[in-house]
Design a protein around this motif. Structure first.
Motif, PDB file in Angstrom:
ATOM      1  N   ARG A  22     -11.686  13.389   1.401  1.00 47.60           N
ATOM      2  CA  ARG A  22     -12.041  12.067   0.890  1.00 47.60           C
ATOM      3  C   ARG A  22     -12.683  12.177  -0.497  1.00 47.60           C
ATOM      4  NH1 ARG A  22     -10.598   6.936   2.718  1.00 47.60           N
ATOM      5  NH2 ARG A  22     -12.379   5.598   2.547  1.00 47.60           N
ATOM      6  N   GLN A  23     -13.535  13.166  -0.673  1.00 47.34           N
ATOM      7  CA  GLN A  23     -14.179  13.416  -1.964  1.00 47.34           C
ATOM      8  C   GLN A  23     -13.108  13.731  -3.018  1.00 47.34           C
ATOM      9  OE1 GLN A  23     -17.531  13.254  -2.383  1.00 47.34           O
ATOM     10  NE2 GLN A  23     -17.920  14.328  -4.275  1.00 47.34           N
ATOM     11  N   ASN A  24     -12.171  14.584  -2.666  1.00 49.56           N
ATOM     12  CA  ASN A  24     -11.102  14.947  -3.599  1.00 49.56           C
ATOM     13  C   ASN A  24     -10.227  13.744  -3.932  1.00 49.56           C
ATOM     14  OD1 ASN A  24     -11.947  17.612  -3.792  1.00 49.56           O
ATOM     15  ND2 ASN A  24     -10.655  18.279  -2.110  1.00 49.56           N
ATOM     16  N   LEU A  25      -9.953  12.902  -2.943  1.00 47.68           N
ATOM     17  CA  LEU A  25      -9.168  11.698  -3.176  1.00 47.68           C
ATOM     18  C   LEU A  25      -9.888  10.777  -4.157  1.00 47.68           C
ATOM     19  CD1 LEU A  25      -6.805   9.770  -2.594  1.00 47.68           C
ATOM     20  CD2 LEU A  25      -8.075   9.010  -0.557  1.00 47.68           C
ATOM     21  N   LEU A  26     -11.163  10.609  -3.977  1.00 52.32           N
ATOM     22  CA  LEU A  26     -11.938   9.757  -4.873  1.00 52.32           C
ATOM     23  C   LEU A  26     -11.908  10.295  -6.302  1.00 52.32           C
ATOM     24  CD1 LEU A  26     -13.699   7.259  -5.070  1.00 52.32           C
ATOM     25  CD2 LEU A  26     -15.655   8.673  -4.466  1.00 52.32           C
ATOM     26  N   LYS A  79       3.723   5.525  -5.749  1.00 51.96           N
ATOM     27  CA  LYS A  79       3.670   5.465  -7.209  1.00 51.96           C
ATOM     28  C   LYS A  79       2.593   6.373  -7.787  1.00 51.96           C
ATOM     29  CE  LYS A  79       2.720   2.191 -10.907  1.00 51.96           C
ATOM     30  NZ  LYS A  79       2.306   0.820 -11.208  1.00 51.96           N
ATOM     31  N   THR A  80       1.436   6.404  -7.152  1.00 55.79           N
ATOM     32  CA  THR A  80       0.299   7.151  -7.689  1.00 55.79           C
ATOM     33  C   THR A  80       0.193   8.575  -7.148  1.00 55.79           C
ATOM     34  OG1 THR A  80      -1.157   6.343  -5.930  1.00 55.79           O
ATOM     35  CG2 THR A  80      -1.076   5.051  -7.986  1.00 55.79           C
ATOM     36  N   HIS A  81       0.941   8.864  -6.097  1.00 52.21           N
ATOM     37  CA  HIS A  81       0.874  10.169  -5.414  1.00 52.21           C
ATOM     38  C   HIS A  81      -0.510  10.450  -4.830  1.00 52.21           C
ATOM     39  CE1 HIS A  81       4.858  10.996  -6.939  1.00 52.21           C
ATOM     40  NE2 HIS A  81       4.430  10.692  -8.151  1.00 52.21           N
ATOM     41  N   LEU A  82      -1.259   9.386  -4.555  1.00 53.51           N
ATOM     42  CA  LEU A  82      -2.562   9.536  -3.918  1.00 53.51           C
ATOM     43  C   LEU A  82      -2.358   9.733  -2.426  1.00 53.51           C
ATOM     44  CD1 LEU A  82      -4.516   6.764  -5.835  1.00 53.51           C
ATOM     45  CD2 LEU A  82      -4.810   9.237  -6.076  1.00 53.51           C
ATOM     46  N   PHE A 127       0.839  -1.203   0.000  1.00 48.38           N
ATOM     47  CA  PHE A 127       0.000   0.000   0.000  1.00 48.38           C
ATOM     48  C   PHE A 127       0.871   1.249   0.000  1.00 48.38           C
ATOM     49  CE2 PHE A 127      -3.288   2.772   2.266  1.00 48.38           C
ATOM     50  CZ  PHE A 127      -4.002   3.007   1.102  1.00 48.38           C
ATOM     51  N   ASP A 128       1.944   1.244   0.789  1.00 43.62           N
ATOM     52  CA  ASP A 128       2.884   2.369   0.783  1.00 43.62           C
ATOM     53  C   ASP A 128       3.443   2.598  -0.617  1.00 43.62           C
ATOM     54  OD1 ASP A 128       2.538   2.695   3.515  1.00 43.62           O
ATOM     55  OD2 ASP A 128       4.391   1.640   4.051  1.00 43.62           O
ATOM     56  N   ILE A 137      -8.543   9.515  -7.804  1.00 42.53           N
ATOM     57  CA  ILE A 137      -8.480   8.103  -8.202  1.00 42.53           C
ATOM     58  C   ILE A 137      -9.180   7.921  -9.541  1.00 42.53           C
ATOM     59  CG2 ILE A 137      -9.312   5.785  -7.662  1.00 42.53           C
ATOM     60  CD1 ILE A 137      -8.924   6.551  -4.650  1.00 42.53           C
ATOM     61  N   ALA A 138     -10.362   8.498  -9.687  1.00 40.15           N
ATOM     62  CA  ALA A 138     -11.120   8.390 -10.945  1.00 40.15           C
ATOM     63  C   ALA A 138     -10.351   9.048 -12.092  1.00 40.15           C
ATOM     64  CB  ALA A 138     -12.496   9.028 -10.789  1.00 40.15           C
ATOM     65  N   ARG A 139      -9.731  10.171 -11.832  1.00 41.19           N
ATOM     66  CA  ARG A 139      -8.954  10.860 -12.878  1.00 41.19           C
ATOM     67  C   ARG A 139      -7.803   9.994 -13.351  1.00 41.19           C
ATOM     68  NH1 ARG A 139      -4.600  13.298 -13.942  1.00 41.19           N
ATOM     69  NH2 ARG A 139      -3.698  13.173 -11.884  1.00 41.19           N
ATOM     70  N   GLN A 140      -7.130   9.324 -12.396  1.00 41.84           N
ATOM     71  CA  GLN A 140      -6.014   8.465 -12.776  1.00 41.84           C
ATOM     72  C   GLN A 140      -6.488   7.229 -13.548  1.00 41.84           C
ATOM     73  OE1 GLN A 140      -2.924   7.642  -9.944  1.00 41.84           O
ATOM     74  NE2 GLN A 140      -3.034   9.701  -9.082  1.00 41.84           N
ATOM     75  N   LEU A 141      -7.644   6.712 -13.190  1.00 44.35           N
ATOM     76  CA  LEU A 141      -8.161   5.534 -13.886  1.00 44.35           C
ATOM     77  C   LEU A 141      -8.674   5.850 -15.279  1.00 44.35           C
ATOM     78  CD1 LEU A 141     -10.138   3.751 -11.020  1.00 44.35           C
ATOM     79  CD2 LEU A 141      -8.074   2.924 -12.154  1.00 44.35           C
ATOM     80  N   TRP A 142      -9.401   6.953 -15.402  1.00 48.58           N
ATOM     81  CA  TRP A 142     -10.079   7.246 -16.654  1.00 48.58           C
ATOM     82  C   TRP A 142      -9.662   8.547 -17.311  1.00 48.58           C
ATOM     83  CZ3 TRP A 142     -13.397   5.688 -12.429  1.00 48.58           C
ATOM     84  CH2 TRP A 142     -13.736   4.328 -12.496  1.00 48.58           C
TER      85      TRP A 142
END
Length: 135
Positions: free
Chosen positions: A122-126, A103-106, A97-98, A129-134
Protein backbone atom coordinates in the motif's frame (compact mmCIF):
# COMPACT_ATOMS: atom_id res chain seq x y z
CA UNK A 1 -13.89 6.17 -11.61
CA UNK A 2 -17.59 6.52 -11.03
CA UNK A 3 -17.46 9.31 -8.43
CA UNK A 4 -15.00 12.01 -7.51
CA UNK A 5 -14.47 13.93 -4.30
CA UNK A 6 -12.82 17.30 -4.90
CA UNK A 7 -9.68 17.96 -2.87
CA UNK A 8 -11.00 21.18 -1.33
CA UNK A 9 -13.44 19.51 1.14
CA UNK A 10 -10.71 17.11 2.25
CA UNK A 11 -8.54 19.93 3.51
CA UNK A 12 -10.98 22.71 4.40
CA UNK A 13 -13.91 21.01 6.13
CA UNK A 14 -13.50 20.64 9.87
CA UNK A 15 -15.47 19.39 12.82
CA UNK A 16 -16.88 16.08 13.94
CA UNK A 17 -19.62 15.95 11.30
CA UNK A 18 -18.17 17.48 8.12
CA UNK A 19 -14.42 17.20 8.63
CA UNK A 20 -12.18 14.41 7.41
CA UNK A 21 -10.11 12.67 10.05
CA UNK A 22 -7.11 10.35 9.96
CA UNK A 23 -8.11 6.71 10.28
CA UNK A 24 -5.51 4.12 11.22
CA UNK A 25 -6.12 0.89 9.32
CA UNK A 26 -4.32 -0.89 12.14
CA UNK A 27 -6.15 -0.05 15.34
CA UNK A 28 -4.33 -0.16 18.62
CA UNK A 29 -5.39 -3.59 19.86
CA UNK A 30 -3.70 -6.81 20.93
CA UNK A 31 -4.46 -8.59 17.64
CA UNK A 32 -2.64 -5.96 15.59
CA UNK A 33 0.27 -5.63 17.99
CA UNK A 34 0.67 -9.41 17.75
CA UNK A 35 1.16 -9.06 13.97
CA UNK A 36 4.36 -7.22 14.89
CA UNK A 37 5.39 -9.92 17.37
CA UNK A 38 4.35 -7.82 20.34
CA UNK A 39 6.82 -5.06 19.50
CA UNK A 40 4.72 -1.99 20.36
CA UNK A 41 7.35 0.49 19.21
CA UNK A 42 7.54 -1.09 15.74
CA UNK A 43 3.75 -1.40 15.64
CA UNK A 44 3.31 2.33 16.38
CA UNK A 45 5.84 3.29 13.72
CA UNK A 46 4.25 1.04 11.11
CA UNK A 47 0.64 2.00 11.79
CA UNK A 48 1.53 5.67 11.29
CA UNK A 49 3.03 5.20 7.82
CA UNK A 50 1.08 6.80 4.98
CA UNK A 51 0.20 3.40 3.55
CA UNK A 52 -1.58 2.53 6.80
CA UNK A 53 -3.77 5.60 7.17
CA UNK A 54 -6.94 6.80 5.45
CA UNK A 55 -9.24 9.78 5.61
CA UNK A 56 -12.75 9.18 6.90
CA UNK A 57 -15.46 11.79 7.12
CA UNK A 58 -16.95 12.91 10.40
CA UNK A 59 -18.13 10.28 12.78
CA UNK A 60 -17.22 7.35 10.51
CA UNK A 61 -13.73 7.37 11.99
CA UNK A 62 -15.08 7.23 15.54
CA UNK A 63 -17.44 4.40 14.64
CA UNK A 64 -14.60 2.14 13.49
CA UNK A 65 -12.81 2.68 16.82
CA UNK A 66 -10.43 -0.17 17.75
CA UNK A 67 -12.00 -2.85 15.61
CA UNK A 68 -10.01 -5.59 13.96
CA UNK A 69 -9.32 -5.09 10.27
CA UNK A 70 -12.13 -7.32 8.95
CA UNK A 71 -14.67 -5.23 10.87
CA UNK A 72 -13.09 -1.94 9.77
CA UNK A 73 -13.50 -2.89 6.11
CA UNK A 74 -17.25 -2.41 6.52
CA UNK A 75 -16.66 1.22 7.59
CA UNK A 76 -14.72 1.89 4.40
CA UNK A 77 -17.70 1.19 2.10
CA UNK A 78 -19.02 4.21 0.20
CA UNK A 79 -16.15 6.45 1.28
CA UNK A 80 -13.13 7.71 -0.69
CA UNK A 81 -11.82 5.46 -3.49
CA UNK A 82 -8.50 5.07 -1.68
CA UNK A 83 -10.35 3.60 1.31
CA UNK A 84 -12.69 1.49 -0.76
CA UNK A 85 -9.82 -0.01 -2.73
CA UNK A 86 -9.08 -2.16 0.35
CA UNK A 87 -12.46 -3.90 -0.08
CA UNK A 88 -12.87 -6.80 -2.50
CA UNK A 89 -16.42 -5.81 -3.47
CA UNK A 90 -15.15 -2.43 -4.66
CA UNK A 91 -13.69 -4.10 -7.76
CA UNK A 92 -16.90 -5.72 -8.99
CA UNK A 93 -18.39 -4.09 -12.08
CA UNK A 94 -16.27 -0.95 -11.86
CA UNK A 95 -15.31 -0.49 -15.50
CA UNK A 96 -14.08 3.08 -14.99
CA UNK A 97 -11.79 1.94 -12.19
CA UNK A 98 -10.59 -1.01 -14.27
CA UNK A 99 -9.80 1.40 -17.10
CA UNK A 100 -7.98 3.75 -14.73
CA UNK A 101 -5.82 0.89 -13.41
CA UNK A 102 -5.05 -0.30 -16.96
CA UNK A 103 -4.15 3.20 -18.13
CA UNK A 104 -1.94 4.07 -15.16
CA UNK A 105 -0.55 0.57 -14.47
CA UNK A 106 -1.29 1.14 -10.79
CA UNK A 107 -1.63 -2.13 -8.89
CA UNK A 108 -4.63 -1.57 -6.65
CA UNK A 109 -5.80 -4.73 -4.90
CA UNK A 110 -8.13 -5.64 -2.06
CA UNK A 111 -6.81 -7.12 1.16
CA UNK A 112 -8.61 -9.72 3.27
CA UNK A 113 -6.00 -9.09 5.98
CA UNK A 114 -3.70 -6.17 6.66
CA UNK A 115 -0.22 -6.80 7.99
CA UNK A 116 3.38 -5.84 7.18
CA UNK A 117 3.32 -7.08 3.57
CA UNK A 118 0.02 -5.42 2.76
CA UNK A 119 1.15 -2.19 4.39
CA UNK A 120 4.35 -2.20 2.33
CA UNK A 121 2.38 -2.81 -0.88
CA UNK A 122 0.00 0.00 0.00
CA UNK A 123 2.88 2.35 0.83
CA UNK A 124 4.52 1.59 -2.52
CA UNK A 125 1.22 2.13 -4.34
CA UNK A 126 0.81 5.52 -2.72
CA UNK A 127 4.33 6.54 -3.73
CA UNK A 128 3.66 5.39 -7.30
CA UNK A 129 0.48 7.51 -7.38
CA UNK A 130 2.48 10.52 -6.14
CA UNK A 131 5.21 9.87 -8.72
CA UNK A 132 2.65 9.82 -11.51
CA UNK A 133 1.01 13.02 -10.28
CA UNK A 134 4.12 15.03 -9.58
CA UNK A 135 6.98 13.06 -11.14
Amino acid sequence: MDSFVPVNPLVTKTGAVNGFHIEHILSYNKENIAIYEGDEERFEAERNRLGAVLLLKGRDNISSNNEVYKQKLKSYAKTLHWNESLREDSYKSKKDFDGFMAKTHLKFEPYAKFGPDELENRQNLLFEIARQLWG
